[in-house]
Write an enzyme that holds these catalytic residues in place. Structure first.
Site, mmCIF file in Angstrom:
data_model
loop_
_atom_site.group_PDB
_atom_site.id
_atom_site.type_symbol
_atom_site.label_atom_id
_atom_site.label_comp_id
_atom_site.label_asym_id
_atom_site.label_seq_id
_atom_site.Cartn_x
_atom_site.Cartn_y
_atom_site.Cartn_z
ATOM 1 N N GLU A 10 0.822 -1.214 0.000
ATOM 2 C CA GLU A 10 0.000 0.000 0.000
ATOM 3 C C GLU A 10 0.858 1.268 0.000
ATOM 4 O O GLU A 10 0.635 2.202 0.758
ATOM 5 C CB GLU A 10 -0.966 -0.017 1.182
ATOM 6 C CG GLU A 10 -1.934 -1.183 1.120
ATOM 7 C CD GLU A 10 -3.014 -1.159 2.186
ATOM 8 O OE1 GLU A 10 -4.167 -1.453 1.859
ATOM 9 O OE2 GLU A 10 -2.684 -0.843 3.351
ATOM 10 N N LYS A 88 -2.959 -12.147 7.774
ATOM 11 C CA LYS A 88 -4.368 -11.954 8.114
ATOM 12 C C LYS A 88 -5.127 -13.262 7.953
ATOM 13 O O LYS A 88 -4.735 -14.134 7.180
ATOM 14 C CB LYS A 88 -4.993 -10.868 7.240
ATOM 15 C CG LYS A 88 -4.388 -9.481 7.471
ATOM 16 C CD LYS A 88 -5.123 -8.416 6.676
ATOM 17 C CE LYS A 88 -4.518 -7.037 6.953
ATOM 18 N NZ LYS A 88 -5.288 -5.947 6.324
ATOM 19 N N ASP A 93 -8.921 -8.686 3.302
ATOM 20 C CA ASP A 93 -8.637 -7.631 4.283
ATOM 21 C C ASP A 93 -9.732 -7.560 5.334
ATOM 22 O O ASP A 93 -10.547 -6.638 5.324
ATOM 23 C CB ASP A 93 -8.495 -6.283 3.566
ATOM 24 C CG ASP A 93 -8.049 -5.165 4.505
ATOM 25 O OD1 ASP A 93 -7.548 -5.464 5.598
ATOM 26 O OD2 ASP A 93 -8.196 -3.978 4.122
ATOM 27 N N GLU A 115 -3.045 -12.966 12.207
ATOM 28 C CA GLU A 115 -3.467 -11.598 12.515
ATOM 29 C C GLU A 115 -4.990 -11.523 12.424
ATOM 30 O O GLU A 115 -5.574 -11.768 11.364
ATOM 31 C CB GLU A 115 -2.823 -10.613 11.548
ATOM 32 C CG GLU A 115 -3.211 -9.148 11.801
ATOM 33 C CD GLU A 115 -2.510 -8.195 10.845
ATOM 34 O OE1 GLU A 115 -1.325 -8.441 10.531
ATOM 35 O OE2 GLU A 115 -3.146 -7.230 10.398
ATOM 36 N N GLU A 121 -13.339 -2.619 11.721
ATOM 37 C CA GLU A 121 -13.171 -1.777 10.537
ATOM 38 C C GLU A 121 -14.225 -2.069 9.478
ATOM 39 O O GLU A 121 -14.825 -1.155 8.923
ATOM 40 C CB GLU A 121 -11.775 -1.986 9.954
ATOM 41 C CG GLU A 121 -11.523 -1.185 8.689
ATOM 42 C CD GLU A 121 -10.184 -1.515 8.042
ATOM 43 O OE1 GLU A 121 -9.872 -0.923 7.007
ATOM 44 O OE2 GLU A 121 -9.462 -2.382 8.583
ATOM 45 N N HIS A 255 -16.129 -7.177 0.164
ATOM 46 C CA HIS A 255 -15.736 -5.763 0.060
ATOM 47 C C HIS A 255 -16.641 -4.922 -0.838
ATOM 48 O O HIS A 255 -16.279 -4.519 -1.947
ATOM 49 C CB HIS A 255 -14.309 -5.634 -0.420
ATOM 50 C CG HIS A 255 -13.809 -4.201 -0.398
ATOM 51 N ND1 HIS A 255 -14.156 -3.312 0.589
ATOM 52 C CD2 HIS A 255 -13.012 -3.513 -1.252
ATOM 53 C CE1 HIS A 255 -13.597 -2.131 0.347
ATOM 54 N NE2 HIS A 255 -12.898 -2.228 -0.764
ATOM 55 N N TRP A 276 -9.299 -1.595 -4.915
ATOM 56 C CA TRP A 276 -9.936 -0.975 -3.757
ATOM 57 C C TRP A 276 -11.437 -0.800 -3.998
ATOM 58 O O TRP A 276 -12.126 -0.217 -3.169
ATOM 59 C CB TRP A 276 -9.327 0.399 -3.474
ATOM 60 C CG TRP A 276 -7.924 0.357 -2.970
ATOM 61 C CD1 TRP A 276 -7.208 -0.739 -2.576
ATOM 62 C CD2 TRP A 276 -7.045 1.487 -2.814
ATOM 63 N NE1 TRP A 276 -5.948 -0.383 -2.190
ATOM 64 C CE2 TRP A 276 -5.814 0.983 -2.310
ATOM 65 C CE3 TRP A 276 -7.179 2.849 -3.029
ATOM 66 C CZ2 TRP A 276 -4.720 1.820 -2.042
ATOM 67 C CZ3 TRP A 276 -6.090 3.684 -2.764
ATOM 68 C CH2 TRP A 276 -4.875 3.171 -2.269
#
Length: 785
Positions: A10, A88, A93, A115, A121, A255, A276
């Site tokens: 990122e 993760k 994500d 993780e 979030e 997402h 994204w």
């Protein structure tokens, strides 16, 4: 004790910027801190959709070879002993549900740290009540089907076994949590978010614990030791995560969040870069929904151990809660429930909200048992939670409907019901609606005499009856889903019957007629010059009907039904059928075509196409200079479509070709393939959907790395524009078969024409030919013969 490193991720710098890899970078830092007894947690959250169109594959591709690398002593794995690869739980994500990360079990020679995200979030932040203990438990107890070097299944191979070292004998182990503590009085902003920190701590120390038992302990320490209160709050918590999955991202659609805050839905969003953006993940089109990561797609499935490869790669074998993570699912695909995928998807969104309604009502019932301040704070959060969950449901379903073209399903959901009033049964209720209108004949009773539920296990309660007409009645339907209780409160508004039983045009009934639908389009044959006669019949003999006939063949008739003080107005928009489609197979253009600012030297018919050479000229703002706009008359609602072939790839800024609906130079809607920025690294060409109203433009666009592949080597793109009232919807296709929806814009000036365009705005190139293979226009409405 040690350091956490985010490198080449990122926009962060890292060893790859200097010709090295993650192993070199991690080991360099590890060597520096080893004398201090410290470790390095090197995050594996790396991706680059411009290298791999499926960003979920990137981590394993970068870290796997380093783990497998043979060392001089014959051992495998280059990462130092004091390096942890911090991964993760899933390959994207921290979504509400993801498949496990393929690296778990694949890094046999490297210490792995799991993780998890404690802060919410993507799971409602501090507004939504979402207990994540069950999610952690699902992750830790998922079977990796890891094998040894000979391909034999390991005896202990759950994610928890991998992380605690028992599976592959790693000497050092770790679980990491992204914390949720802040400066709120209760530290987490939402009282129930404290349970996620508690659950993480408990499950990090002992991943075999049951999340239900952890919830019980937390409730007893936080709210009450009263058994009824404990049981009630625990039940609220245990279904809350699955409920959130249902109203946000059901059946594996990942997402779909608006850019930035990661809270509200925006499935149509392109967020500045492909990976994204919700549209990158949903891949919605007229065929179906979801990202194909099976062997026919990106084949992310191949990164898993063989047993999971087979399961995830097969649409008929994959767990339905991961379906769209790995498959582009056809809208008509048959689910385990027997429903189509579309129906099941809509019901899942509805069920998620229905659980939140149950939580809110259940919490209200606990008021005598909870201190006033905390009760009020949670109550306020649940009210916001319910409203925002409904926003997720409605935004998502409305957007998917543009692609599926299917009606919202009714009558087959867990909380579907019908009622009987005055001997007549009423049903077909969308469970997303907040209220329903029930017409009652003059003098009839408004009492609901029967309620029938679609699910035999569902229960109903008539909360209130209407005392008269108009009046209101409420029926509560409850049932148990696979994740907990569901509640739907049907609010029925009983009103005087002002519906019609029939609507006729020149004596012929409209076949599309339905009593609750008030607006119709009737299409008379092309060339009709006189207005048809509209007649209608009221459902209630006591009601009166007044028809205001149209004054022209393209006018509007109004039918007003009055019953006492109540009335309804039905409208019939009369339009002549548009007959201007052109395959351009003749040597001359048909008489339907008209030209705005004609330049005959820059247009021709050739090889079954109308070819327009793009030249300098524009339509935006005050620069109304675009030449060779090819237009024809249109009327009412319509769909226009064209296959457009460019003679070469777009090379200069604003070169474009497309279709449009046109009132005048300052009021039009345009859909075009255009060069947006010829010098940009990635975001060059784009699809532009533009509305200019009174000289002011607003646009939607499709750009990014994926967009550069829309037009292939043959230079072709298919564009489609649909008008319904003052609303315009835009679609595109790369093959003329599968279409993707772009969005909708409103133009409050009625266009009298539609057609084709090719120009360069301020560009001066003169060598781009735009060939229109056909122009097809179809009136929308019911044809009257």
């Amino acid at each position: 004790m040690g350091l956490t490193v985010k490198a080449n991720s990122e926009g962060q710098p890292g060893p790859q910027d200097f010709g090295y890899d993650h192993g070199d970078g991690a080991n360099a830092i590890a060597a520096a801190v080893a004398p201090l007894g410290m470790t390095v947690h090197w995050r594996t959250f790396v991706y680059n959709a411009e290298v791999d169109n499926d960003r979920l594959k990137r981590a394993y591709l970068e870290f796997g070879p380093i783990d497998d690398e043979v060392q001089p002593d014959g051992s495998r794995g280059r990462f130092a002993d004091n390096v942890f690869l911090q991964t993760k739980n899933g390959p994207l994500d921290f979504q509400a549900r993801e498949p496990i990360h393929p690296m778990f079990g694949r890094m046999e020679n490297t210490n792995q740290a799991l993780e998890l995200q404690i802060t919410q979030e993507y799971t409602g932040q501090n507004w939504m009540l979402a207990y994540l203990g069950p999610m952690y438990e699902e992750i830790l107890k998922t079977d990796t089907y890891a094998t040894d070097a000979k391909g034999k299944l390991l005896k202990e191979r759950l994610v928890g076994n991998i992380v605690d070292g028992t599976a592959q004998h790693h000497p050092d182990t770790a679980i990491v949590g992204v914390a949720n503590l802040g400066n709120a009085d209760n530290l987490t902003g939402q009282h129930f978010s404290q349970a996620n920190l508690f659950a993480f701590g408990r499950q990090a120390w002992d991943w075999t614990l049951d999340s239900t038992d952890i919830a019980t302990d937390w409730v007893r320490m936080t709210w009450s030791n009263d058994r009824r209160v404990v049981d009630t709050i625990r039940k609220m918590m245990m279904g809350s995560w699955e409920s959130l999955v249902s109203y946000q991202t059901p059946l594996g659609i990942g997402h779909q969040f608006a850019e930035g805050a990661h809270y509200r839905p925006d499935p149509a969003d392109w967020a500045g870069r492909d990976d994204w953006s919700p549209i990158y993940y949903n891949k919605a089109d007229t065929v179906g929904l979801g990202f194909d990561r099976s062997p026919t797609g990106s084949n992310l499935a191949a990164q898993y151990f063989p047993r999971l490869q087979q399961r995830y790669g097969n649409i008929d074998a994959i767990p339905e809660n991961l379906l769209m993570w790995f498959h582009h699912v056809p809208w008509g695909y048959r689910m385990d429930s027997g429903r189509t995928f579309w129906d099941e998807l809509v019901y899942r969104y509805q069920m998620g909200v229905q659980y939140v309604t149950w939580m809110r009502e259940t919490w209200d019932a606990l008021q005598p048992d909870i201190d006033a301040r905390r009760f009020a704070e949670v109550r306020a959060k649940l009210a916001v939670h319910e409203a925002d969950a409904a926003d997720w449901r409605d935004t998502s379903v409305s957007y998917w409907k543009e692609f599926s073209g299917r009606d919202i399903p009714v009558d087959d959901a867990p909380l579907s019901a019908t009622i009987v009033v005055n001997g007549k049964e009423f049903g077909g209720f969308s469970l997303s609606d907040t209220s329903y209108t029930i017409p009652v004949p003059a003098g009839a009773s408004p009492t609901i005499t029967k309620v029938r539920t679609a699910d035999r296990k569902a229960r109903y309660e008539i909360i209130s009856q209407a005392s008269g007409v108009p009046g209101q009645a409420i029926v509560k339907i409850t049932t148990e889903s696979f994740f907990g209780p569901l509640v739907k409160n049907y609010v029925f508004n009983l009103v005087p019957d002002t519906t019609l039983t029939a609507l006729r045009v020149d004596g012929a009934p409209l076949t599309s007629f339905a009593p609750t639908v008030l607006r119709y389009n009737a299409l008379t044959p092309a060339g009709t010059t006189t207005a048809p006669t509209i007649t209608a019949s009221a459902t209630d003999p006591a009601a009166s009907v007044l028809v205001e006939q149209a004054t022209s063949a393209t006018g509007q008739a109004r039918v007003t039904v009055t019953n006492g003080a109540a009335s309804s107005v039905y409208t019939v928009d009369l339009n002549t059928t548009i007959a201007g489609s052109d395959e351009f197979g003749s040597t001359q253009l048909g008489p339907q075509w008209q030209w705005v600012r004609p330049d005959e030297s820059k247009r021709r018919l050739a090889d079954g196409s109308l070819v327009i050479t793009a030249q300098q000229g524009d339509l935006q703002g005050n620069a109304n200079t675009a030449k060779n706009l090819a237009l024809q008359d249109v009327d009412g609602d319509w769909t226009v479509e064209s296959r457009i072939v460019f003679s070469r790839p777009l090379a200069s800024n604003n070169e474009q070709g497309g279709i449009l609906g046109y009132a005048d130079d300052n009021n039009y809607v345009k859909l075009a393939w255009e060069m947006g920025n010829a010098t940009a690294a990635v975001h060059k060409a784009r699809i532009v959907f533009l509305r200019e109203q009174n000289g002011t433009a607003s646009t939607l666009e499709i750009t990014g790395a994926d967009a550069q592949r829309i037009v292939g080597a043959d230079g072709a793109i298919w564009l489609r524009l649909t008008k319904i009232g003052d609303r315009y919807r835009a679609y595109y296709s790369s093959d003329g078969s599968v279409y993707r929806y772009i969005g909708a814009l409103t133009l409050n000036v009625e266009p009298s024409k539609a057609g084709l365009l090719a120009f360069n705005r301020a560009g001066t190139s003169t060598d781009l030919d735009v060939a229109f293979d056909y122009f097809r226009v179809e009136s929308r409405g019911e044809r009257i013969h």
